[in-house]
Motif scaffolding. Structure first.
Motif: not given
Length: 90
Positions: A27-35, A37-44, A74-79, A81-86
């Protein structure tokens, strides 16, 4: 890396920029990395217009990489405790 092979980073095209172009299990995967500030806006994190441009670019790249399946993640990075959500298959 979690089993992904990185093919390219920050690939710019006429319509979009793919942060990470990777390969895993046929599978060819394009990953968008976003920072975020809140997990509430993560999926948007990725606007539908940007998602459409990225998917179009993936389809163009698919021809180059021998008709692989394609997926947009999408890979979301939160400020705190260095937390990353894929998020797979957005």
């Amino acid at each position: 890396l979690r089993g992904y092979r990185i093919l390219d980073r920050n690939r710019r095209t006429g319509l979009a920029e793919v942060d990470i172009l990777a390969y895993k299990n046929g599978c060819l995967v394009a990953v968008e990395v976003k920072y975020r500030a809140s997990r509430l806006a993560g999926h948007y994190a990725i606007h539908p217009n940007q998602r459409a441009r990225l998917l179009y670019e993936l389809q163009r790249q698919q021809k180059r990489y021998r008709q692989l399946d394609v997926r947009l993640d999408a890979v979301l990075v939160f400020p705190r405790w260095p937390f990353v959500e894929h998020i797979r298959g957005i």
